[in-house]
Structures are given as structure tokens and as C-alpha cells.
Design an enzyme around this catalytic site. Structure first.
Site, mmCIF file in Angstrom:
data_model
loop_
_atom_site.group_PDB
_atom_site.id
_atom_site.type_symbol
_atom_site.label_atom_id
_atom_site.label_comp_id
_atom_site.label_asym_id
_atom_site.label_seq_id
_atom_site.Cartn_x
_atom_site.Cartn_y
_atom_site.Cartn_z
ATOM 1 N N GLU A 46 -9.664 1.375 -11.104
ATOM 2 C CA GLU A 46 -8.258 1.029 -10.425
ATOM 3 C C GLU A 46 -8.564 -0.701 -10.887
ATOM 4 O O GLU A 46 -8.131 -1.523 -9.827
ATOM 5 C CB GLU A 46 -7.977 1.138 -9.141
ATOM 6 C CG GLU A 46 -7.620 2.540 -9.136
ATOM 7 C CD GLU A 46 -6.991 2.925 -7.617
ATOM 8 O OE1 GLU A 46 -7.294 2.184 -6.703
ATOM 9 O OE2 GLU A 46 -6.144 3.950 -7.637
ATOM 10 N N GLU A 52 -6.871 10.855 -9.913
ATOM 11 C CA GLU A 52 -6.874 10.750 -8.517
ATOM 12 C C GLU A 52 -5.102 10.992 -8.266
ATOM 13 O O GLU A 52 -4.331 10.467 -8.867
ATOM 14 C CB GLU A 52 -7.054 9.310 -7.845
ATOM 15 C CG GLU A 52 -8.437 8.996 -7.924
ATOM 16 C CD GLU A 52 -8.796 7.593 -7.140
ATOM 17 O OE1 GLU A 52 -7.785 7.394 -6.374
ATOM 18 O OE2 GLU A 52 -9.576 6.866 -7.551
HETATM 19 P P1 P53 Z 1 -6.872 5.406 0.568
HETATM 20 C C1 P53 Z 1 -4.477 1.197 -3.098
HETATM 21 C C2 P53 Z 1 -3.433 1.736 -3.771
HETATM 22 C C3 P53 Z 1 -3.739 2.913 -4.376
HETATM 23 C C4 P53 Z 1 -4.885 3.487 -4.489
HETATM 24 O O1 P53 Z 1 -6.845 5.264 -0.882
HETATM 25 C C5 P53 Z 1 -5.776 2.650 -4.120
HETATM 26 C C6 P53 Z 1 -5.640 1.721 -3.010
HETATM 27 C C7 P53 Z 1 -6.859 1.076 -2.352
HETATM 28 O O2 P53 Z 1 -6.648 1.676 -1.160
HETATM 29 O O3 P53 Z 1 -6.925 3.347 -4.158
HETATM 30 C C8 P53 Z 1 -7.595 4.401 -4.680
HETATM 31 O O4 P53 Z 1 -8.406 5.889 0.908
HETATM 32 C C9 P53 Z 1 -8.977 4.503 -4.673
HETATM 33 C C10 P53 Z 1 -9.834 5.410 -3.938
HETATM 34 C C11 P53 Z 1 -9.190 5.464 -2.651
HETATM 35 C C12 P53 Z 1 -7.770 6.206 -2.710
HETATM 36 O O5 P53 Z 1 -6.937 5.476 -3.793
HETATM 37 O O6 P53 Z 1 -6.925 3.971 1.184
HETATM 38 O O7 P53 Z 1 -9.507 4.609 -6.091
HETATM 39 O O8 P53 Z 1 -11.043 4.972 -3.774
HETATM 40 O O9 P53 Z 1 -9.777 6.322 -1.668
HETATM 41 C C13 P53 Z 1 -7.018 6.509 -1.558
HETATM 42 O O10 P53 Z 1 -6.213 6.368 1.344
#
Ligand code: P53
Length: 475
Positions: free
Chosen positions: A175, A373
Site C-alpha cells: 500500500e 486484500e
Molecule cells: P485494519 C487504511 C485503509 C485501507 C487499508 O486494516 C489499510 C489501512 C491502514 O490501516 O491497511 C491495510 O487492520 C493493510 C493491512 C491492514 C488492513 O488494510 O486497520 O495493508 O496491513 O491490516 C486492514 O483494519
């Protein structure tokens, strides 16, 4: 019709959110090790090193370091074809600037990848997932410093050589575009190890750090292809499309600029040069970035093989009447989308947005795509009989897989695979919470760090097994 025969169904995690063992096996302190626990709306604090009396949820996480065999056996049971994780940079180079890697760290990933391959699970590996050595932040200022290019490339080279016969799918920086939110402290730190000083131009600094990372990525891609021409090396973009709030042409232009500011990174990764709107932007702003001819050459030669991206939600923007240039400012110009619902954490749920995103990427770049993801962070309830009925998670994932299918069957995009996020419950990156869960597998641990760490299947476990088994037909 339907998904490719060799479609890469799997799941995804990152080292720092799962492994724990933060000081085991010679591992150094990473930037994730100095972030305290936050909550919904409460930011995680970044401390100056590991301090006594603070709660650092990543230090133990779910102890994947000690449980990976058991966990991979469960992934195999679901039928995973691939498994995405990252290599903790600090297991290999504890401080980031050593000349020699840490053998114990390298050995750990040998064992981990062997364990995957034993079940026919293809490892998909991110090199830098919010976990650079904290020593690089302290001693070099993180990616504000050009020297970090060499440190990263050395790390990448060691990994490519060591795992060249075990890992085929790689991504460089997770990201990388999160740091477009450069007025916040979190994203520039997790992406680039940036800690802003009072009075610094945050934006200029972020563009400089991002440039160094893009060069580092391009150099790594070239090196990887030399080490093993079979490698597939991708970028990793957080895709959050920004819609115009209405059909007012002004809203549309705001959306265009928002998409520019969030996704120009992809242009550099894929096409190997900066889009003209960014060069104009730097000029207009008077930014004189350290960007050498040699850098530009590296970018050209190190373009990626596929686009890896995360997709959780979409945004909307509107014209506020104050910026005739339609210059998007994420602090002011985002607006709630009344047409979609949101999760408990305010993430707007928009499966059609995934179809839109696949189309947007494919229209722009015509490269294969990998959704690395996607998922639904929610509070799960353990029933009295021990079951976890996460129907809401099944509903979320089903709707998104249907959108993927439409993009493949109707729009003809080239999609390689799908690895839902947090296939086993892990520490949330954004908040540091355990209770924001994404998994098919429940882990007994709470926000305060209490729990047995015992693993348990949720209802979604069997559902996902059936999805994989039918190559996405039986949803
Ligand atoms: P969490 C922000 C917006 C979209 C994805 O996020 C993001 C973030 C940062 O928080 O991160 C990604 O755990 C990232 C993962 C993360 C996942 O999204 O805040 O690549 O490491 O865990 C989900 O709910």
C-alpha cells in the site's frame, strides 16, 4: 466462463500483525514494535523506542511465529492455493544497515515456506509491509534518506536469492500510496518511517520518500528478474476509488484529481515514469525533489509484472466552492456516500466499487491483477456452544466475489487471484485492536492481550472452503 483454472485462492496476513516473537531469533525492533494500541477513533501512538509500561500489541500478536505449522494446516484444510505474508525486514537485517543478514531469521522463512509448499500452497510475499527497522528511522530518518534505497535493495536481494526456488510471487511495498494522507502521522510512518519535525513541509517530504521507494522497488524488480526470470513481482496499491458526489462537472473534476493524488504511484510502478499531471504539480508547488536521471532510468527498467491491490471501501468527494483549480484535499473534500452502508469502523461497504476498481486498473494499465486484500473487520461473538456465526463476513465476501466475477465474465479483466485479508484473526494495523477481526479462524485473544491464543474455525471457514473447492461457483 468463470475464474481461471489456476486462480490463486488464498488468504493474507503481514508479519508484524501476526508473528509476534518481536525480539526472538535475533529480530530487531521494527516500526510496528513502537506503536501502541489505539481504538476506533483513537490513534496509535508512536513511541521513541520500546518503552516500559506501554501496550504494544504487535510484540506478541497471535504468535504466528510459534503457531505457523498449526495455522498453515488450517489454511490447507480450507484448500488455499496460495498464502500471502510478508518477511519481517528486522528478522533479516535487525537494524537495516548491516552487511550480513541474520541466519536465524532467514531460516525461519525457509521453514515457513517449506511448510506451505508441503501442502501445495504457493507463498505470495510482500517485502515491506509497514515493518521497516526502527533503527533506520532513528539513524537515517527513514525513507527521507536516499541511503534507504540501498538498504531495501540489499534486503530484497538476500530474500530473492535465498527463496528463489520457493517463492515465485512477490510484492515490493505494501500500500505504497497510503502516505498520500501525508497530513496524518500514521501513514507516512508506517509506509516510510517518516517522523515529521515541527514546521516541515509534510507533503514535499512524503513525495521525496515515495520517490526513493519507487526507485528502490524498480531496482528490486530488475534484480529479482535477473535472479529468477520466472519471478512475478508486483506493486501493491491501496485501492479506494473516489467517486464524484454528484454529476456536477465540478464534483467530477474533484474526483479526477483525487484519483490522481491517490494512484499516480501505480503509473510509476507500471509505466516506469511519472504522469505529466504529477510533474506539473511538483512544478506548481515549487518542489525540487531529489530525482536524478539515473533514478528515472531505473524506474523505466524496473516496471512490475502485475498489480497487487487491496480493496475494502470506496470514498466520495465534492466541490466545496473554494478551490477553482479542483485541487483535491483529503482532509476537506471527502464526503459520506449516502448510497452505501459502513462497517462499525466507518469503512464504506461497496462491492460494486470492486468491479469498478478492477475496470479502472485494467483500462489504465492492461496488466494482470491480484486482489491481495479484501475483507470485513467486525466484532465476533463467541456463542455458548463455542461457535462463531459470522454470517455478515460471508455476506461481505460473497458480494465482493460476485463483483469480481462480473468484472471477469462481463468486462473481461485479467484477474490472477484473491487473498482475503486476515484469513486468521490478527492485530489491526490501523487501530492495534484484536477485536477488529477479519478471520475465517478465530484466535482467542482480546484487546488487553489476554487469551489462550487457541484457534477455532468460524462459520465462514466452511463457506470459504466450498468457495475455493468450486473455483468461486458455489457462493
Ligand atoms: P485494519 C487504511 C485503509 C485501507 C487499508 O486494516 C489499510 C489501512 C491502514 O490501516 O491497511 C491495510 O487492520 C493493510 C493491512 C491492514 C488492513 O488494510 O486497520 O495493508 O496491513 O491490516 C486492514 O483494519
Amino acid at each position: 466462463m468463470g475464474f481461471r483454472k489456476d486462480f490463486l485462492w488464498g488468504g493474507a496476513i503481514a508479519a508484524h500483525q501476526a508473528e509476534g516473537g518481536w525480539n526472538k531469533g535475533g529480530k530487531g525492533v521494527s516500526i510496528a514494535d513502537v506503536m501502541t494500541a489505539g481504538a476506533n477513533g483513537v490513534a496509535r501512538r508512536i513511541t521513541d523506542g520500546v518503552l516500559p509500561g506501554e501496550n504494544y500489541p504487535n510484540h506478541e500478536a497471535i504468535d504466528f511465529y510459534g503457531h505457523y505449522k498449526e495455522d498453515i494446516a488450517l489454511f490447507a484444510k480450507m484448500g488455499f492455493k496460495c498464502f500471502r505474508t510478508s518477511i519481517a525486514w528486522t528478522r533479516i537485517f535487525p537494524n537495516g544497515d548491516e552487511n550480513k543478514p541474520n541466519e536465524e531469521g532467514l531460516k525461519f522463512y525457509d521453514d515457513l515456506f517449506d511448510e506451505c509448499l508441503k501442502y501445495g500452497i504457493e507463498p505470495v510475499v510482500t517485502l515491506s509491509h509497514f515493518e521497516m527497522p526502527y533503527a533506520l528511522v532513528k539513524n537515517y530518518g527513514g525513507f527521507r534518506n536516499r541511503q534507504c534505497i540501498d538498504f531495501f535493495v540489499r534486503f530484497a536481494e538476500v530474500c530473492f536469492r535465498r527463496y528463489k526456488d520457493k517463492v515465485k510471487y512477490w510484492m515490493t511495498f505494501n500500500e505504497i500510496n497510503n502516505q498520500a494522507k501525508c497530513q496524518d502521522d500514521f501513514e507516512p510512518f508506517t509506509n516510510s518511517g517518516l517522523i515529521y519535525q515541527e514546521g516541515e513541509d509534510r507533503e514535499a517530504l512524503m513525495y521525496q520518500a515515495a520517490h526513493y521507494e519507487l526507485v528502490a522497488s524498480a531496482k528490486a524488480v530488475q534484480l529479482g528478474h535477473r535472479i529468477n526470470p520466472q519471478f512475478q513481482i508486483g506493486c501493491m496499491i491501496a485501492m479506494t476509488p473516489v467517486y464524484p458526489y454528484s454529476c456536477d462537472p465540478k464534483d467530477m473534476m474533484m474526483s479526477v484529481d483525487a484519483m490522481h493524488k491517490y494512484f499516480w504511484f501505480t503509473d510509476v510502478h507500471v509505466r516506469g515514469y511519472y504522469p505529466s499531471y504529477m510533474m506539473k504539480f511538483f512544478e506548481r508547488k515549487g518542489y525540487h525533489l531529489d530525482m536524478t536521471d539515473e533514478d528515472l532510468q531505473e524506474l523505466k527498467q524496473g516496471t512490475v509484472d502485475y498489480i497487487g491491490f487491496s480493496y475494502y471501501m470506496s470514498f466520495a468527494t465534492h466541490y466545496s466552492g473554494t478551490n477553482p483549480e479542483f485541487e483535491f484535499d483529503y482532509k476537506k473534500d471527502l464526503i459520506k456516500n449516502q448510497y452505501v452502508e459502513a462497517s462499525d469502523w466507518g469503512w464504506q461497504i461497496d462491492p460494486i466499487g470492486l468491479r469498478y476498481s478492477l475496470n479502472w486498473f485494467y483500462d489504465h494499465y492492461q496488466l494482470p491483477m491480484f486482489i491481495v486484500e479484501n475483507g470485513f473487520g467486525a466484532i465476533d461473538q463467541l456463542e455458548e456452544d463455542g461457535s462463531i456465526n459470522d454470517q455478515y463476513r460471508i455476506d461481505y465476501l460473497r458480494a465482493h466475489i460476485e463483483a469480481m466475477k462480473a468484472a471477469v465474465d462481463i468486462d473481461g479483466v485479467d484477474l490472477m487471484g484473491y487473498t482475503p485479508w486476515g484469513c486468521i484473526d490478527i492485530v489491526s494495523a490501523g487501530t492495534g485492536e484484536m477485536k477488529k477481526r477479519y478471520g475465517f479462524i478465530y484466535v482467542d485473544k482480546d484487546n488487553e492481550g489476554h487469551g489462550t491464543l487457541q484457534r477455532k474455525k468460524k462459520k465462514s471457514f466452511d463457506w470459504y472452503q466450498q468457495v475455493i473447492n468450486s473455483n468461486g461457483e458455489n457462493l
